[in-house]
Design an enzyme around this catalytic site. Structure first.
Site, PDB file in Angstrom:
ATOM      1  N   GLY A   1       0.825  -1.193   0.000  1.00 20.37           N
ATOM      2  CA  GLY A   1       0.000   0.000   0.000  1.00 20.37           C
ATOM      3  C   GLY A   1       0.862   1.246   0.000  1.00 20.37           C
ATOM      4  O   GLY A   1       2.050   1.211   0.365  1.00 20.37           O
TER       5      GLY A   1
ATOM      6  N   ASP B   1      -2.031  -6.929   7.321  1.00 22.31           N
ATOM      7  CA  ASP B   1      -3.442  -6.676   7.034  1.00 22.31           C
ATOM      8  C   ASP B   1      -3.773  -7.270   5.671  1.00 22.31           C
ATOM      9  O   ASP B   1      -3.201  -8.270   5.276  1.00 22.31           O
ATOM     10  CB  ASP B   1      -3.742  -5.171   7.105  1.00 22.31           C
ATOM     11  CG  ASP B   1      -2.977  -4.350   6.072  1.00 22.31           C
ATOM     12  OD1 ASP B   1      -1.943  -4.819   5.567  1.00 22.31           O
ATOM     13  OD2 ASP B   1      -3.418  -3.218   5.765  1.00 22.31           O
TER      14      ASP B   1
ATOM     15  N   GLY C   1       0.097  -4.833   0.643  1.00 25.07           N
ATOM     16  CA  GLY C   1      -1.086  -4.689  -0.202  1.00 25.07           C
ATOM     17  C   GLY C   1      -0.988  -5.440  -1.506  1.00 25.07           C
ATOM     18  O   GLY C   1      -2.018  -5.816  -2.088  1.00 25.07           O
TER      19      GLY C   1
ATOM     20  N   GLU D   1       5.023  -5.625   7.677  1.00 24.41           N
ATOM     21  CA  GLU D   1       4.410  -4.506   8.405  1.00 24.41           C
ATOM     22  C   GLU D   1       5.041  -4.226   9.769  1.00 24.41           C
ATOM     23  O   GLU D   1       5.062  -3.069  10.207  1.00 24.41           O
ATOM     24  CB  GLU D   1       2.907  -4.754   8.565  1.00 24.41           C
ATOM     25  CG  GLU D   1       2.103  -4.566   7.295  1.00 24.41           C
ATOM     26  CD  GLU D   1       2.197  -5.745   6.338  1.00 24.41           C
ATOM     27  OE1 GLU D   1       1.665  -5.635   5.220  1.00 24.41           O
ATOM     28  OE2 GLU D   1       2.790  -6.789   6.709  1.00 24.41           O
TER      29      GLU D   1
END
Length: 351
Positions: free
Chosen positions: A70, A150, A119, A142
């Site tokens: 992301g 996530d 992501g 992360e």
């Protein structure tokens, strides 16, 4: 759906009966932003209804990889500017897209060549046909930026054999094709030099037939040879005990893993372990994504996310100052706060 302009962040095109999604921010290794999420969602809306589209194909522009994750710099900037709600809205739509990809009624072929992280895993590893190459480097990194896996990452990693997923989630280690297959993050290996032929063949042939024609044995992975210490050490009930077991294992790789953990955000490590353990008990990808959304929204109020992105991406000094700085200072109450309702509502799954 018509083809997109050449400078669009996701290129859409049709080749025979295949609809192609090309992530198109090569200078950022195709880092995923909100506009890209919306374009992919709209394309899936159209192509799922279009009987002339038999297969969806996801690739990345440039030579470096499918997607580096992301757009965390934008998240950092939004939080610093007091616009945390903007980041939360991005994650809401991104996580709904992850679930949508998993439910896609047509073959969704994700070409996971090169770097595939964060992501990038979310838009690929929930697909029905996941292809890696000898160039693939797949990771959920992360904890190194003060965040928590996530995009359905905790769902995927809790379903890896033994404690391999716990190892990957906490350390953020990147794996190649063989280990991605072992951990259930991918299904097939295709040599990178054949990717052009592979994707071209999807224009007029069944995806399963094309995979059978092009799939080859993957390069040997590394994790299988470390299962003994990984499964023992990461089965511990706390991050502190995991670190102690890693140091006591008498294996150079285990010691390196312990040192890697001690450089990560202590809060992120403890929340990640709790998220993984909770995800094992949840019934579906959607339920795990709901949990991840609560955790991600809570991270917006944690100092470690902004600090981690600053150190790794903005200033690039690679010297984050975590708060708290030590595992012992992160209490059970600190961890529990990440799993409380967001106050923003839940995810709005559709389709």
């Amino acid at each position: 759906m018509n083809a997109t302009p050449d400078d669009a962040p996701v290129l859409l095109r049709r080749e025979g009966r295949a609809g192609h999604l090309v992530l198109n921010r090569p200078r950022a290794i195709n880092a995923l932003n909100h506009a890209m999420v919306r374009i992919i969602q709209d394309a899936l809306d159209a192509w799922e209804r279009d009987e002339s589209v038999a297969t969806v194909v996801l690739t990345g522009a440039g030579e470096r990889g499918l997607c580096a994750g992301g757009d965390i710099r934008s998240v950092h900037d939004d939080v610093r500017a007091g616009r945390a709600a903007v980041a939360a809205t991005f994650w809401h739509d991104e996580y709904c897209l992850n679930a949508r990809i998993a439910r896609c009624p047509k073959p969704y072929v994700a070409v996971m060549d090169g770097i595939v992280m964060g992501g990038g895993v979310g838009v690929s590893a929930h697909g029905s046909v996941r292809v890696v190459t000898e160039r693939s480097r797949v990771a959920m990194p992360e904890t190194g930026i003060g965040f928590v896996p996530d995009v359905g990452g905790t769902y995927l990693l809790t379903r890896a054999p033994g404690e391999l997923g716990t190892h990957l989630a906490l350390t953020g280690a990147a794996v190649g094709a063989g280990d991605a297959l072992l951990c259930g993050l991918a299904d097939h290996h295709v040599a990178s030099e054949r990717l052009g032929e592979f994707t071209a063949a999807l224009a007029d042939a069944d995806a399963a037939d094309v995979v059978r024609e092009f799939a080859a044995e993957a390069p040997e992975g590394e994790l299988a040879g470390h299962r003994e210490w990984i499964d023992h050490c990461y089965a511990a009930d706390s991050v502190e005990e995991i670190v102690d077991r890693l140091y006591a294992a008498g294996d150079r790789h285990a010691k390196e893993a312990a040192e890697t953990l001690l450089a990560k955000s202590p809060t992120s490590l403890k929340v990640t372990l709790a998220a993984l353990r909770r995800a094992r008990e949840l019934p579906s990808l959607e339920a795990v994504l709901e949990q991840e959304y609560r955790v991600s929204c809570a991270a917006l109020a944690s100092p470690d996310l902004v600090e981690g992105v600053r150190a790794q991406v903005v200033d690039k000094d690679r010297r984050p100052r975590w708060s708290p700085a030590d595992l012992a200072q992160v209490t059970d109450a600190d961890v529990a706060r990440f799993f409380e309702p967001t106050g923003r509502g839940g995810l709005a799954f559709s389709g």
